[in-house]
Design an enzyme around this catalytic site. Structure first.
Site, mmCIF file in Angstrom:
data_model
loop_
_atom_site.group_PDB
_atom_site.id
_atom_site.type_symbol
_atom_site.label_atom_id
_atom_site.label_comp_id
_atom_site.label_asym_id
_atom_site.label_seq_id
_atom_site.Cartn_x
_atom_site.Cartn_y
_atom_site.Cartn_z
ATOM 1 N N HIS A 127 0.871 -1.168 0.000
ATOM 2 C CA HIS A 127 0.000 0.000 0.000
ATOM 3 C C HIS A 127 0.915 1.227 0.000
ATOM 4 C CE1 HIS A 127 -2.765 2.963 1.803
ATOM 5 N NE2 HIS A 127 -3.763 2.150 1.538
ATOM 6 N N ASP A 204 3.192 -4.840 8.166
ATOM 7 C CA ASP A 204 2.001 -4.017 7.989
ATOM 8 C C ASP A 204 0.786 -4.936 8.096
ATOM 9 O OD1 ASP A 204 -0.229 -2.748 6.976
ATOM 10 O OD2 ASP A 204 0.732 -2.016 5.152
ATOM 11 N N GLN A 207 -4.440 -5.319 6.984
ATOM 12 C CA GLN A 207 -5.460 -6.247 6.487
ATOM 13 C C GLN A 207 -5.470 -7.576 7.230
ATOM 14 O OE1 GLN A 207 -7.826 -5.491 4.375
ATOM 15 N NE2 GLN A 207 -7.006 -3.467 3.953
ATOM 16 N N LYS A 230 -10.479 -1.207 10.896
ATOM 17 C CA LYS A 230 -10.698 -2.399 10.061
ATOM 18 C C LYS A 230 -10.970 -3.628 10.936
ATOM 19 C CE LYS A 230 -7.373 -0.748 6.589
ATOM 20 N NZ LYS A 230 -8.089 -0.136 5.470
ATOM 21 N N CYS A 368 -4.881 2.330 -3.654
ATOM 22 C CA CYS A 368 -3.659 2.927 -3.076
ATOM 23 C C CYS A 368 -2.459 2.006 -3.246
ATOM 24 C CB CYS A 368 -3.847 3.270 -1.595
ATOM 25 S SG CYS A 368 -5.053 4.548 -1.316
#
Lengths: 410, 146
Positions: A127, A204, A207, A230, A368
């Protein structure tokens, strides 16, 4: 936690008031969960309750409201520690979101420890939030940014990664699960390989945190970043986990109140972890409400949620594949509940407009991740992503709506 | 190519056209049809120089000056956006520069397409209008946007 992996979907849906709303006269079908998940009533109530009954600034006030707010704020920190398997609460830093978490590390660690000629490794799947901060610090310090290639399915080329590692490798910042495709990276192996060369690793988890079991100690990652909006939690709150020794060695990211021990015009000494990295009044209400979101997840258990989402993912994948001219991008086994696809002769933006008119929220565009789109040779995809409250029936509605949109466009 | 009708008359007739449709499907089908039937833009103008970047789709506008009026041709990679290009060309092409600059273009809100289509920055409609008006000003004194 349910032992047979089945959930009472009606009961779950009833906890999310927004799912009752109509869009363009139709009951909302919300398939943009990878962008942000909806919030259960318990999270909404927690925000409301905080402002209604114990709103106060935390940590310094010597009154009842301040005590209560501080206790709730710190209780969430302890819950986050459990949620990701950290050793200590002091290793949990509140931020605005994944983006700020990554910027904090790139800026604080990077400015202190990166040298000219050092190499930072990211992947093609990243991203923009895990690209741009590293470009900025690499430029500032004369370091070099290197990118792990992927194959056409979005799977990372581990041989290439191994060959990129060398004594100059200082940092590897890697996405756990791709936001655009859902593909899960072998972060455990990546971390081990990077550590063999003395490089640090940031994962990261934007997600992955809501879908996968996260155990930062087992992973042995040096940093882990995620956004709680999220994970059924509020917007404006994110987490940075860092190993204590590393966080201790890093200078503060921002200066201000809360992060200091003593201030004089000659010299300021900094507060202990985690406050050293939390300058100013934090986002108290949302941090407190985050605990309700984590409780919501615990109530069902991630394995149960994952089981439900995988069922949706498999069903959606098989139904989508039957649509003529539709191609799933990142059609692999190991992924989170995200399906990204393109359709011959159909622009994703046209599709999104026609789906919205049928009450269906999906995400279209480059997600993105422009370098990834350009590597795959596409302008963008249509992305459908699932959460615990989604149903098979909603996928059926999507398929009918998709076919209608395609007929209109072709 | 020159238009005897005023912008107001053209806008009113477009609003009339769209008012004949009762469902969103009919409105969008009409818009998509307009997009498909749009006079093609010569390939030489489908370059970065003539591109107006929206968030998700691309629009190319070629503006030129003829007999004291401003004319437009355009294209988009998304067909609904191409329909919007077609509407804008229908309204603005062949008008005088000052008339184009002053046009309020209220018809976009009145034809009853979903509000987000008319307003969102993502489809580049605002950028498209801005560029068309800017070109009208620039072309008043010169010949065409090159």
């Amino acid at each position: 936690m349910s032992s047979d992996n089945r959930i009472d979907i009606e009961n779950i849906r009833s906890q999310f008031p927004i799912l009752q709303r109509k869009v363009k006269g139709k009951t909302l079908v919300y398939f943009d969960n990878a962008a942000t998940s909806q919030k259960p009533q318990s999270v909404i109530d927690a925000i409301n309750n905080y402002y209604t009954t114990y709103n106060a600034n935390i940590h310094r006030g010597l009154h009842t409201l301040a005590d209560e707010a501080t206790a709730a704020f710190e209780a969430t920190r302890a819950a986050v520690k459990e949620f990701i398997g950290a050793k200590e609460s002091e290793e949990i830093i509140y931020t605005k979101g994944t983006t700020e978490s990554i910027n904090l590390v790139a800026s604080s660690w990077g400015r202190t420890f990166l040298n000219a000629g050092d190499e930072i490794i990211i992947s093609t799947l990243e991203h923009h939030a895990n690209i741009v901060p590293w470009q900025m610090i690499a430029e500032e310090k004369g370091a070099k940014l290197r990118v792990i290639p992927i194959n056409n399915d979005g799977i990372i080329d581990m041989d290439a990664f191994k060959s990129m590692l060398n004594e100059k490798t200082a940092f590897v910042s890697i996405v756990h699960a791709s936001n655009a495709l859902g593909v899960i990276n072998p972060v455990e192996e990546i971390i081990q390989l990077a550590h063999d060369f003395g490089a640090l690793v940031l994962v990261d988890g934007a997600q992955s945190a809501v879908h996968l079991d996260i155990d930062v100690q087992r992973l042995d990652c040096d940093f882990f970043a995620f956004s709680t909006h999220k994970t059924y939690g509020p917007t404006g709150i994110g987490i940075l986990y860092g190993k204590r020794a590393l966080l201790e060695s890093m200078p503060p990211y921002q200066g201000g109140g809360e992060m200091i021990k003593e201030v004089s015009f000659e010299k300021t000494t900094y507060n202990e972890l985690p406050f050293k990295f939390e300058a100013g009044t934090p986002n108290i209400a949302d941090a407190i409400a985050l605990k309700s979101a984590l409780d919501f997840i615990h109530q069902y258990g991630k394995s149960t949620i994952r089981h439900h989402e995988e069922m949706l993912l498999r069903y959606a994948t098989s139904q989508l594949k039957q649509i003529e001219g539709l191609k799933i991008i990142g059609d692999v086994e190991n992924k989170v509940s995200v399906v990204s696809f393109v359709i011959d002769g159909v622009h994703p933006q046209d599709l999104a407009i026609l789906l919205d008119n049928q009450g269906i929220a999906v995400r279209t565009g480059h997600h993105c991740a422009q370098p990834l789109m350009s590597r795959l040779g596409i302008v963008g995809t249509t992305r459908v992503s699932f959460a615990i409250y989604n149903t098979i029936e909603e996928i059926d509605i999507l398929i009918i709506a998709l076919k209608k949109a395609i007929t209109m466009l072709k | 190519m020159s238009s005897a009708k005023s912008i107001q008359e053209i806008e009113a007739s477009l609003v009339d056209d769209f008012s004949l449709f009762e469902t969103w499907e009919e409105k969008y089908e009409y818009l998509i049809d307009l997009g498909k039937k749009l006079q093609p833009l010569e390939e030489q103008y489908k370059t970065e120089q003539f591109k107006i970047k929206g968030c998700q789709s691309s629009v190319w506008i070629h503006s030129f000056h003829q007999d004291g009026k401003i004319f437009y041709k355009g294209d988009s990679d998304a067909v609904i956006v191409k329909g919007l290009v077609s509407l804008m060309i229908t309204v603005l092409s062949g008008q005088a520069s000052q008339v184009i600059v002053d046009a309020p273009l209220d018809f976009i809100n009145e034809i009853g397409l979903s509000s987000h289509l008319a307003q969102t920055r993502s489809n580049g409609l605002r950028a498209m209008i801005r560029q068309m008006k800017l070109d009208a000003v620039t072309l008043q004194g010169i010949g065409s946007r090159e």
